[in-house]
Design an enzyme around this catalytic site. Structure first.
Site, PDB file in Angstrom:
ATOM      1  N   ASP A  48      15.481  -0.607  -3.002  1.00  0.00           N
ATOM      2  CA  ASP A  48      14.258  -1.361  -2.761  1.00  0.00           C
ATOM      3  C   ASP A  48      13.494  -1.498  -4.068  1.00  0.00           C
ATOM      4  OD1 ASP A  48      12.112  -2.262  -0.524  1.00  0.00           O
ATOM      5  OD2 ASP A  48      11.103  -1.206  -2.163  1.00  0.00           O
ATOM      6  N   TYR A  65       6.976  -4.298  -9.644  1.00  0.00           N
ATOM      7  CA  TYR A  65       7.311  -3.002 -10.242  1.00  0.00           C
ATOM      8  C   TYR A  65       7.778  -3.146 -11.681  1.00  0.00           C
ATOM      9  CZ  TYR A  65       7.540  -1.751  -5.246  1.00  0.00           C
ATOM     10  OH  TYR A  65       7.273  -1.577  -3.903  1.00  0.00           O
ATOM     11  N   LYS A  80      10.813  -8.184  -3.721  1.00  0.00           N
ATOM     12  CA  LYS A  80       9.601  -8.738  -3.113  1.00  0.00           C
ATOM     13  C   LYS A  80       8.944  -9.751  -4.050  1.00  0.00           C
ATOM     14  CE  LYS A  80       8.822  -4.088  -1.267  1.00  0.00           C
ATOM     15  NZ  LYS A  80       9.554  -3.325  -2.317  1.00  0.00           N
ATOM     16  N   HIS A 103       5.364  -9.827  -0.492  1.00  0.00           N
ATOM     17  CA  HIS A 103       4.904  -8.473  -0.804  1.00  0.00           C
ATOM     18  C   HIS A 103       3.552  -8.131  -0.177  1.00  0.00           C
ATOM     19  CE1 HIS A 103       5.220  -5.218  -4.200  1.00  0.00           C
ATOM     20  NE2 HIS A 103       4.788  -4.701  -3.062  1.00  0.00           N
ATOM     21  N   GLN A 141       7.890  -3.800   6.566  1.00  0.00           N
ATOM     22  CA  GLN A 141       7.712  -2.614   5.721  1.00  0.00           C
ATOM     23  C   GLN A 141       6.243  -2.214   5.676  1.00  0.00           C
ATOM     24  OE1 GLN A 141       8.007  -2.265   1.164  1.00  0.00           O
ATOM     25  NE2 GLN A 141      10.119  -1.884   1.811  1.00  0.00           N
ATOM     26  N   PRO A 143       7.429   7.303   2.574  1.00  0.00           N
ATOM     27  CA  PRO A 143       7.973   8.091   3.687  1.00  0.00           C
ATOM     28  C   PRO A 143       7.700   9.586   3.540  1.00  0.00           C
ATOM     29  CG  PRO A 143       9.735   7.451   2.203  1.00  0.00           C
ATOM     30  CD  PRO A 143       8.524   6.688   1.774  1.00  0.00           C
TER      31      PRO A 143
END
Length: 309
Positions: free
Chosen positions: A67, A72, A97, A130, A182, A210
């Site tokens: 991912d 990023y 994204k 995103h 997501q 997570p």
């Protein structure tokens, strides 16, 4: 934290001396494609070279889901890591994204082409909008065209949990329905209502943060319920949390660049939590998110922040 580092190093050494690959479960998406429900995230990775090393190591040690995102700024590193791993592209589920500054019909098509170039691939398995702001409708139309052109295989929505109206709008607008949703999700914020709604629409939920993310200051790792379950299984708190995600039917993408952590995170398929332990994990829910930015503040920042190609 020290215990986790030592445990992770031991697992990393064990992985290098073993040929066994973890049995990662797959989710069948609403478009018929199968997506690994466990992968590696790349948010906050410090540059392309470190990212390439992490991705290559992860793929060599059983990961098949990556991912990333244009925001990023390490997509080139992801692409390099894929090539260096030796794992065939068709065996990898690659997600990225599109950022709000790239939204709009025509504009998003160009952004997707540039994304493919940065990643060094011919197609993306899953592409998200995103953030739910700006001309996401125009972006979605171009993303649908990319699916028809074979540049993208699946579409998803990220962070469309800011309001019911946003989620409802994309569901009603989309010709190609979102396959994955997501959102931030972990034992302290189990997002039960959103998961119920996504299930009704046959959409797979994927968890970012997570393990709680850096903003949690390791709160989940110190929770006495999680620590006790970890001690029972001879596992780390992180592994118990990730195992909970898997048994809940969620997809999880914990981020890591350290080889020990990468190995530790995927070493969750050799045990199961009992019904009693799952009940104890579910009892921790207080819908407490660790990422809390006002939507208006986020909108102002994200619409004005442009990312270099």
């Amino acid at each position: 934290m020290i215990k986790r580092i030592i445990f992770g190093l031991a697992l990393s050494i064990a992985a290098l001396t073993s040929n066994a690959q973890p049995q990662v479960p797959y989710a069948e998406l609403n478009n018929g494609l199968k997506m690994p429900r466990f992968g590696i995230g790349t948010f906050n990775n410090p540059g392309d070279s470190i990212t390439a090393d992490a991705i290559s190591f992860a793929l060599k040690n059983g990961y098949r889901h990556i991912d990333t995102a244009h925001a990023y700024r390490i997509e080139r590193g992801v692409g390099k890591g894929i090539k260096e791993s030796g794992v065939p592209r068709e065996n990898i589920w690659l997600t990225s994204k599109i950022w709000p500054s790239e939204y709009g019909e025509g504009k998003t098509t160009e952004a997707i082409d540039k994304m493919l170039e940065r990643l060094g691939v011919d197609y993306i398995d899953l592409l998200y909008v995103h953030q739910p702001m700006g001309d996401w409708r125009g972006a979605w139309r171009d993303m649908e065209k990319a699916v028809q052109a074979g540049k993208v295989r699946s579409l998803g929505i990220s962070n469309f949990d800011a309001a019911d109206s946003l989620y409802n709008a994309v569901i009603e607008f989309a010709k190609i329905k979102p396959a994955v949703f997501q959102i931030e999700c972990h034992p302290y914020a189990q997002r039960l209502e959103w998961r119920k709604r996504a299930a009704a629409d046959n959409i797979q939920v994927e968890s970012w943060f997570p393990l709680g993310g850096a903003m949690s200051n390791g709160a989940l790792f110190k929770d006495p319920v999680i620590v006790k379950i970890a001690e029972t299984h001879g596992k780390t708190p992180a592994q118990i949390i990730l195992r909970w995600h898997i048994q809940e039917g969620l997809s999880a993408i914990p981020g890591a660049t350290d080889h020990g952590y990468i190995t530790e995170n995927i070493s969750v398929f050799d045990f199961e939590l009992t019904p009693e332990e799952m009940a104890a994990m579910r009892s921790l829910n207080k819908e407490q998110r660790f990422f809390n930015m006002d939507y208006k503040e986020a909108e102002q920042f994200m619409l004005n922040w442009k990312i270099e190609d």
